[in-house]
Design a protein around this motif. Sequence first.
Motif, short mmCIF file in Angstrom:
data_model
loop_
_atom_site.label_atom_id
_atom_site.label_comp_id
_atom_site.label_asym_id
_atom_site.label_seq_id
_atom_site.Cartn_x
_atom_site.Cartn_y
_atom_site.Cartn_z
N CYS A 1 -9.09 2.17 -9.36
CA CYS A 1 -8.71 2.20 -10.78
C CYS A 1 -7.21 1.96 -10.93
O CYS A 1 -6.77 1.22 -11.82
CB CYS A 1 -9.07 3.55 -11.42
N LEU A 2 -6.41 2.57 -10.05
CA LEU A 2 -4.96 2.39 -10.10
C LEU A 2 -4.59 0.93 -9.82
O LEU A 2 -3.71 0.37 -10.47
CB LEU A 2 -4.26 3.32 -9.10
N LEU A 3 -5.28 0.32 -8.85
CA LEU A 3 -5.03 -1.10 -8.54
C LEU A 3 -5.38 -1.99 -9.73
O LEU A 3 -4.68 -2.95 -10.04
CB LEU A 3 -5.87 -1.55 -7.34
N ALA A 4 -6.49 -1.64 -10.40
CA ALA A 4 -6.96 -2.45 -11.53
C ALA A 4 -6.13 -2.19 -12.80
O ALA A 4 -6.15 -2.98 -13.74
CB ALA A 4 -8.43 -2.15 -11.81
N GLY A 5 -5.40 -1.07 -12.81
CA GLY A 5 -4.61 -0.71 -14.00
C GLY A 5 -5.47 -0.19 -15.13
O GLY A 5 -5.02 -0.06 -16.27
N GLY B 1 -1.04 17.19 -10.67
CA GLY B 1 -0.44 18.52 -10.84
C GLY B 1 0.77 18.72 -9.95
O GLY B 1 1.85 19.08 -10.41
N ILE B 2 0.59 18.46 -8.65
CA ILE B 2 1.67 18.69 -7.68
C ILE B 2 2.79 17.67 -7.84
O ILE B 2 3.97 18.02 -7.95
CB ILE B 2 1.12 18.62 -6.24
N GLY B 3 2.41 16.39 -7.87
CA GLY B 3 3.41 15.32 -7.97
C GLY B 3 4.18 15.39 -9.28
O GLY B 3 5.40 15.22 -9.31
N GLY B 4 3.46 15.67 -10.36
CA GLY B 4 4.10 15.77 -11.68
C GLY B 4 5.17 16.84 -11.69
O GLY B 4 6.27 16.65 -12.23
N TYR B 5 4.87 17.98 -11.07
CA TYR B 5 5.83 19.09 -11.05
C TYR B 5 7.03 18.75 -10.16
O TYR B 5 8.19 18.86 -10.58
CB TYR B 5 5.17 20.37 -10.53
N LEU B 6 6.77 18.33 -8.93
CA LEU B 6 7.87 18.09 -7.98
C LEU B 6 8.77 16.95 -8.43
O LEU B 6 9.99 17.04 -8.34
CB LEU B 6 7.30 17.80 -6.58
N LYS B 7 8.18 15.86 -8.94
CA LYS B 7 8.97 14.69 -9.30
C LYS B 7 9.81 14.92 -10.56
O LYS B 7 10.87 14.31 -10.72
CB LYS B 7 8.07 13.47 -9.45
N ALA B 8 9.33 15.80 -11.44
CA ALA B 8 10.11 16.09 -12.66
C ALA B 8 11.42 16.79 -12.29
O ALA B 8 12.42 16.65 -12.98
CB ALA B 8 9.30 16.95 -13.62
N GLY C 1 -9.08 12.44 -5.38
CA GLY C 1 -10.45 12.31 -5.88
C GLY C 1 -10.36 11.94 -7.34
O GLY C 1 -10.07 10.79 -7.70
N GLY C 2 -10.51 12.93 -8.22
CA GLY C 2 -10.36 12.69 -9.65
C GLY C 2 -8.90 12.63 -10.09
O GLY C 2 -8.60 12.25 -11.22
N GLY C 3 -7.99 13.03 -9.21
CA GLY C 3 -6.56 12.89 -9.50
C GLY C 3 -5.88 14.13 -10.04
O GLY C 3 -4.67 14.12 -10.27
N GLY C 4 -6.62 15.22 -10.23
CA GLY C 4 -6.00 16.44 -10.79
C GLY C 4 -4.99 17.07 -9.86
O GLY C 4 -3.96 17.58 -10.29
N LEU C 5 -5.27 17.02 -8.56
CA LEU C 5 -4.40 17.68 -7.59
C LEU C 5 -3.06 16.95 -7.45
O LEU C 5 -2.00 17.57 -7.55
CB LEU C 5 -5.11 17.77 -6.23
N PHE D 1 -5.91 9.65 -15.04
CA PHE D 1 -5.62 8.25 -14.72
C PHE D 1 -4.18 7.91 -15.10
O PHE D 1 -3.42 7.36 -14.30
CB PHE D 1 -6.61 7.30 -15.41
N GLU D 2 -3.80 8.24 -16.34
CA GLU D 2 -2.42 7.96 -16.81
C GLU D 2 -1.39 8.70 -15.95
O GLU D 2 -0.36 8.14 -15.59
CB GLU D 2 -2.24 8.39 -18.27
N THR D 3 -1.68 9.98 -15.62
CA THR D 3 -0.70 10.74 -14.84
C THR D 3 -0.59 10.19 -13.42
O THR D 3 0.50 10.13 -12.86
CB THR D 3 -1.00 12.25 -14.82
N CYS D 4 -1.72 9.75 -12.86
CA CYS D 4 -1.66 9.14 -11.52
C CYS D 4 -0.85 7.84 -11.55
O CYS D 4 -0.05 7.58 -10.65
CB CYS D 4 -3.06 8.87 -10.98
N MET D 5 -1.05 7.03 -12.60
CA MET D 5 -0.26 5.79 -12.75
C MET D 5 1.23 6.13 -12.76
O MET D 5 2.06 5.41 -12.22
CB MET D 5 -0.63 5.07 -14.06
N ASP D 6 1.56 7.25 -13.37
CA ASP D 6 2.93 7.70 -13.55
C ASP D 6 3.52 8.30 -12.26
O ASP D 6 4.68 8.10 -11.94
CB ASP D 6 2.89 8.78 -14.64
N VAL D 7 2.70 9.05 -11.53
CA VAL D 7 3.18 9.93 -10.47
C VAL D 7 3.03 9.35 -9.06
O VAL D 7 3.87 9.57 -8.20
CB VAL D 7 2.41 11.29 -10.58
#
Length: 321
Positions: free
Chosen positions: A214-218, A186-193, A179-183, A244-250
């Motif tokens: 938004c991710l497609l549009a950058g 949070g989860i992806g950022g932790y596991l992928k690190a 949705g807004g990308g917080g979930l 948005f930045e963390t989703c682009m990353d994760v």
Amino acid sequence: MSMNYRKGVESAAALLHGHVRYTPCQLSPRLSQATGAQVYLKLENFQVTGSFKARGAAHKMLSLSEEARDAGVVAASSGNHGAGVAYASLTLGVNARIYVPEVADPAKIAAIESYGATVIVEGADCVDAERIARAYGEAHGQTYISPYNDLEVMLGQGTIGAEIEEQLGSVDAVFVSLGGGGLISGIGGYLKAGHSQTQAIACSPEQSPAMHECLLAGKIIDVPCFDTLSDATAGGVETGAITFETCMDVVDQSLLLSESEIQEATRLLIEDEHMLVEGAAGLALAGLLKTAESWRGKRVVVVLCGANIGREKLRRVLIPS
């Protein structure tokens, strides 16, 4: 995401201990057989208030100074975030005002009120209610608690990732509704690190694909959103959202799911797994089912983000037209 982020999530988990539930992560023999993957379900539908949102809201409130807590908090939400803020404010003794739009479901308003928060029905839609809530908070020196655009909220949601790692070690993929990308941040950022090979798969409804587009549009853009069974993920992404930045990353893969795919997956969870779940939880499973071929022989987790499905949507799931 950095190892500092992992430390932040681990601190959040310590702070949240005793305030929210540590939820099970269980193997689904049926889904494993159907997909050829080892499929685990992370049961946030068992979380207090019936949704993962309680984690982020409680962590934000626990992170506030005593003065800020005494002043009270304000939020805008017609659903799970509102209930999460209300629950946290009840358990921590903080006054909360929750603004809900005029279109809000009366059952959801009643759920928020049941935790003792003051509910104000104002604004034509969620964006309106959010603007009014922010303005009230600024005028009265109260902290506005965003559903996703807040680092403390994101770290709170990230504790799901820490629990998955404790429960399973490393996994090949985690399927998360977007949705807004917080979930997923949070989860992806932790596991992928900690495990760079873990893939974070974002699942969005075709009817309301705001962050996906938004991710497609950058960049953050305005995306038209329509009614969806996955109402918990519906709505736009606000300008400047940190997610948005963390989703682009994760996010490794972003999937779009049709209403019939969401309906089918939600029904499957209710009928076969005997889990009461909302459409947003079915959405994450729909993502796995759609891409099952890619995950044969892999260990994957589907995050069942919540259980709060209204009677009307439940009828739509179980008795499709």
